[in-house]
Design a protein around this motif. Sequence first.
Motif, PDB file in Angstrom:
ATOM      1  N   ALA A 149       0.215   8.538   7.605  1.00  0.00           N
ATOM      2  CA  ALA A 149       0.218   7.243   6.928  1.00  0.00           C
ATOM      3  C   ALA A 149       1.550   6.521   7.123  1.00  0.00           C
ATOM      4  O   ALA A 149       1.588   5.304   7.356  1.00  0.00           O
ATOM      5  CB  ALA A 149      -0.061   7.441   5.436  1.00  0.00           C
ATOM      6  N   LYS A 150       2.638   7.271   7.051  1.00  0.00           N
ATOM      7  CA  LYS A 150       3.956   6.660   7.236  1.00  0.00           C
ATOM      8  C   LYS A 150       4.099   6.072   8.632  1.00  0.00           C
ATOM      9  O   LYS A 150       4.719   5.022   8.823  1.00  0.00           O
ATOM     10  CB  LYS A 150       5.053   7.700   6.989  1.00  0.00           C
ATOM     11  CG  LYS A 150       6.466   7.112   7.018  1.00  0.00           C
ATOM     12  CD  LYS A 150       7.507   8.172   6.680  1.00  0.00           C
ATOM     13  CE  LYS A 150       8.903   7.560   6.684  1.00  0.00           C
ATOM     14  NZ  LYS A 150       9.953   8.567   6.358  1.00  0.00           N
ATOM     15  N   SER A 151       3.489   6.739   9.632  1.00  0.00           N
ATOM     16  CA  SER A 151       3.592   6.258  11.012  1.00  0.00           C
ATOM     17  C   SER A 151       2.898   4.914  11.193  1.00  0.00           C
ATOM     18  O   SER A 151       3.187   4.172  12.134  1.00  0.00           O
ATOM     19  CB  SER A 151       2.999   7.282  11.988  1.00  0.00           C
ATOM     20  OG  SER A 151       1.584   7.304  11.912  1.00  0.00           O
ATOM     21  N   TYR A 152       1.962   4.577  10.273  1.00  0.00           N
ATOM     22  CA  TYR A 152       1.282   3.283  10.329  1.00  0.00           C
ATOM     23  C   TYR A 152       1.977   2.230   9.473  1.00  0.00           C
ATOM     24  O   TYR A 152       1.471   1.123   9.296  1.00  0.00           O
ATOM     25  CB  TYR A 152      -0.174   3.433   9.894  1.00  0.00           C
ATOM     26  CG  TYR A 152      -1.055   4.012  10.981  1.00  0.00           C
ATOM     27  CD1 TYR A 152      -1.585   3.204  11.980  1.00  0.00           C
ATOM     28  CD2 TYR A 152      -1.335   5.370  11.025  1.00  0.00           C
ATOM     29  CE1 TYR A 152      -2.375   3.727  12.990  1.00  0.00           C
ATOM     30  CE2 TYR A 152      -2.138   5.906  12.029  1.00  0.00           C
ATOM     31  CZ  TYR A 152      -2.644   5.084  13.010  1.00  0.00           C
ATOM     32  OH  TYR A 152      -3.434   5.612  14.007  1.00  0.00           O
ATOM     33  N   GLY A 153       3.114   2.584   8.903  1.00  0.00           N
ATOM     34  CA  GLY A 153       3.908   1.613   8.163  1.00  0.00           C
ATOM     35  C   GLY A 153       3.646   1.566   6.674  1.00  0.00           C
ATOM     36  O   GLY A 153       4.173   0.685   5.982  1.00  0.00           O
ATOM     37  N   TYR A 154       2.854   2.495   6.139  1.00  0.00           N
ATOM     38  CA  TYR A 154       2.600   2.514   4.703  1.00  0.00           C
ATOM     39  C   TYR A 154       3.684   3.307   3.984  1.00  0.00           C
ATOM     40  O   TYR A 154       4.279   4.229   4.545  1.00  0.00           O
ATOM     41  CB  TYR A 154       1.246   3.165   4.391  1.00  0.00           C
ATOM     42  CG  TYR A 154       0.081   2.535   5.117  1.00  0.00           C
ATOM     43  CD1 TYR A 154      -0.148   1.163   5.048  1.00  0.00           C
ATOM     44  CD2 TYR A 154      -0.783   3.308   5.875  1.00  0.00           C
ATOM     45  CE1 TYR A 154      -1.212   0.587   5.717  1.00  0.00           C
ATOM     46  CE2 TYR A 154      -1.859   2.738   6.548  1.00  0.00           C
ATOM     47  CZ  TYR A 154      -2.066   1.374   6.473  1.00  0.00           C
ATOM     48  OH  TYR A 154      -3.119   0.810   7.137  1.00  0.00           O
ATOM     49  N   GLN A 155       3.929   2.953   2.731  1.00  0.00           N
ATOM     50  CA  GLN A 155       4.770   3.791   1.890  1.00  0.00           C
ATOM     51  C   GLN A 155       3.983   5.060   1.559  1.00  0.00           C
ATOM     52  O   GLN A 155       2.748   5.057   1.537  1.00  0.00           O
ATOM     53  CB  GLN A 155       5.135   3.064   0.598  1.00  0.00           C
ATOM     54  CG  GLN A 155       5.972   1.810   0.794  1.00  0.00           C
ATOM     55  CD  GLN A 155       6.290   1.155  -0.531  1.00  0.00           C
ATOM     56  OE1 GLN A 155       6.839   1.790  -1.441  1.00  0.00           O
ATOM     57  NE2 GLN A 155       5.940  -0.112  -0.667  1.00  0.00           N
ATOM     58  N   ILE A 156       4.686   6.128   1.296  1.00  0.00           N
ATOM     59  CA  ILE A 156       4.012   7.391   0.976  1.00  0.00           C
ATOM     60  C   ILE A 156       4.624   8.011  -0.276  1.00  0.00           C
ATOM     61  O   ILE A 156       5.781   7.751  -0.612  1.00  0.00           O
ATOM     62  CB  ILE A 156       4.078   8.399   2.145  1.00  0.00           C
ATOM     63  CG1 ILE A 156       5.541   8.712   2.507  1.00  0.00           C
ATOM     64  CG2 ILE A 156       3.309   7.879   3.350  1.00  0.00           C
ATOM     65  CD1 ILE A 156       5.678   9.833   3.545  1.00  0.00           C
ATOM     66  N   GLU A 157       3.818   8.815  -0.938  1.00  0.00           N
ATOM     67  CA  GLU A 157       4.280   9.545  -2.108  1.00  0.00           C
ATOM     68  C   GLU A 157       3.374  10.768  -2.287  1.00  0.00           C
ATOM     69  O   GLU A 157       2.169  10.685  -2.059  1.00  0.00           O
ATOM     70  CB  GLU A 157       4.205   8.664  -3.358  1.00  0.00           C
ATOM     71  CG  GLU A 157       4.835   9.265  -4.592  1.00  0.00           C
ATOM     72  CD  GLU A 157       6.290   9.635  -4.373  1.00  0.00           C
ATOM     73  OE1 GLU A 157       6.563  10.854  -4.275  1.00  0.00           O
ATOM     74  OE2 GLU A 157       7.128   8.725  -4.281  1.00  0.00           O
ATOM     75  N   THR A 158       3.963  11.875  -2.663  1.00  0.00           N
ATOM     76  CA  THR A 158       3.145  13.071  -2.889  1.00  0.00           C
ATOM     77  C   THR A 158       2.275  12.862  -4.125  1.00  0.00           C
ATOM     78  O   THR A 158       2.653  12.148  -5.066  1.00  0.00           O
ATOM     79  CB  THR A 158       4.010  14.322  -3.081  1.00  0.00           C
ATOM     80  OG1 THR A 158       4.828  14.154  -4.241  1.00  0.00           O
ATOM     81  CG2 THR A 158       4.872  14.572  -1.858  1.00  0.00           C
ATOM     82  N   LEU A 159       1.122  13.493  -4.118  1.00  0.00           N
ATOM     83  CA  LEU A 159       0.180  13.340  -5.232  1.00  0.00           C
ATOM     84  C   LEU A 159       0.797  13.812  -6.548  1.00  0.00           C
ATOM     85  O   LEU A 159       0.528  13.251  -7.608  1.00  0.00           O
ATOM     86  CB  LEU A 159      -1.100  14.134  -4.930  1.00  0.00           C
ATOM     87  CG  LEU A 159      -2.325  13.824  -5.778  1.00  0.00           C
ATOM     88  CD1 LEU A 159      -2.752  12.372  -5.616  1.00  0.00           C
ATOM     89  CD2 LEU A 159      -3.472  14.754  -5.410  1.00  0.00           C
ATOM     90  N   VAL A 164       0.830  -1.201   0.000  1.00  0.00           N
ATOM     91  CA  VAL A 164       0.000   0.000   0.000  1.00  0.00           C
ATOM     92  C   VAL A 164       0.865   1.252   0.000  1.00  0.00           C
ATOM     93  O   VAL A 164       1.770   1.395   0.832  1.00  0.00           O
ATOM     94  CB  VAL A 164      -0.942   0.016   1.219  1.00  0.00           C
ATOM     95  CG1 VAL A 164      -1.746   1.310   1.256  1.00  0.00           C
ATOM     96  CG2 VAL A 164      -1.873  -1.197   1.183  1.00  0.00           C
ATOM     97  N   ILE A 165       0.574   2.150  -0.936  1.00  0.00           N
ATOM     98  CA  ILE A 165       1.218   3.457  -0.998  1.00  0.00           C
ATOM     99  C   ILE A 165       0.121   4.508  -0.833  1.00  0.00           C
ATOM    100  O   ILE A 165      -0.877   4.489  -1.559  1.00  0.00           O
ATOM    101  CB  ILE A 165       1.936   3.683  -2.336  1.00  0.00           C
ATOM    102  CG1 ILE A 165       2.998   2.594  -2.560  1.00  0.00           C
ATOM    103  CG2 ILE A 165       2.570   5.074  -2.392  1.00  0.00           C
ATOM    104  CD1 ILE A 165       3.587   2.608  -3.967  1.00  0.00           C
ATOM    105  N   ILE A 166       0.297   5.407   0.109  1.00  0.00           N
ATOM    106  CA  ILE A 166      -0.661   6.492   0.326  1.00  0.00           C
ATOM    107  C   ILE A 166      -0.135   7.749  -0.364  1.00  0.00           C
ATOM    108  O   ILE A 166       1.020   8.134  -0.173  1.00  0.00           O
ATOM    109  CB  ILE A 166      -0.867   6.770   1.827  1.00  0.00           C
ATOM    110  CG1 ILE A 166      -1.355   5.512   2.542  1.00  0.00           C
ATOM    111  CG2 ILE A 166      -1.855   7.925   2.024  1.00  0.00           C
ATOM    112  CD1 ILE A 166      -2.668   4.974   2.054  1.00  0.00           C
ATOM    113  N   SER A 167      -1.001   8.371  -1.153  1.00  0.00           N
ATOM    114  CA  SER A 167      -0.584   9.562  -1.894  1.00  0.00           C
ATOM    115  C   SER A 167      -1.587  10.693  -1.673  1.00  0.00           C
ATOM    116  O   SER A 167      -2.764  10.562  -2.021  1.00  0.00           O
ATOM    117  CB  SER A 167      -0.481   9.240  -3.387  1.00  0.00           C
ATOM    118  OG  SER A 167      -0.054  10.365  -4.110  1.00  0.00           O
TER     119      SER A 167
END
Length: 262
Positions: free
Chosen positions: A163-173, A150-153
């Motif tokens: 989102a990162k604190s919950y262990g998900y990858q992140i990326e700017t929109l 899962v990547i949150i954007s």
Amino acid sequence: MNKKCAIIGTDDRLLYLQEELSSNLEVKLFSTMVWNEKLVQDIHEFQPHVMFFPIQAMMMEHPFTLPKSCEVLFIGKKFEEFESRERKVFYYLEDEQWIWDNANLTAEGFINYFYLNEKRSLYNKQFIITGYGRVGKRLAYALHHLGAKVIISVRSEHQLFEAKSYGYQIETLDNIIQKSEEQSTYLINTIPSKWLINTDASCFIKVFDLASKPGCLINNEDNIPINYVNPTSLPGMFFPQDAGYLIARSVQTQLSVLEEEK
């Protein structure tokens, strides 16, 4: 004598809403999405005290008038006809408990939709979820626990690092199109605004737009990408009984509050 409640709409959830409310109210379901002369006549004959309107705005073919008996309105999407009425108005889409419970059903509904239409496992598949509101959070949780990547954007720095604190990858929109050029990722949009250029949909295996219409495509009338789908109302599609009971609980809670205020 029980008070009367008129429910308007064609959604399957409304049958279960009617069932639940019938224990305390005399309920009649009007299966239509058009506010016309016949509907107005039927409602005035029924003389309801409570009226429940569908989530989506109705097509207005007749002036908006309600019988004097009507005391309480339950409204989905806001529209002008209700703004100046001297009645108690509740916007059930703003009920926080309903929002979270419905988000759970939406996440589970998406999983059903994915299995039925993609005929693939979620395990080890990569999903970019745009938006990190209630639906985005519940989707991320469900997909992650089924083994998906899962990547949150989002644009919000606050939500990115949450989102990162919950262990998900992140990326700017702004960067997800550039990062997805190999077409190895599914996109799930939960942002209720137009932000995705139609041609950029080709960067993903498929775009699942869960936002309400008109969805995320900037040009949503022509040149709809073949890999784009907009499966709205997933709770009603897969779990009409559960979803109808959730709406009923919200209505019953508000009616109880009104009774206590008298």
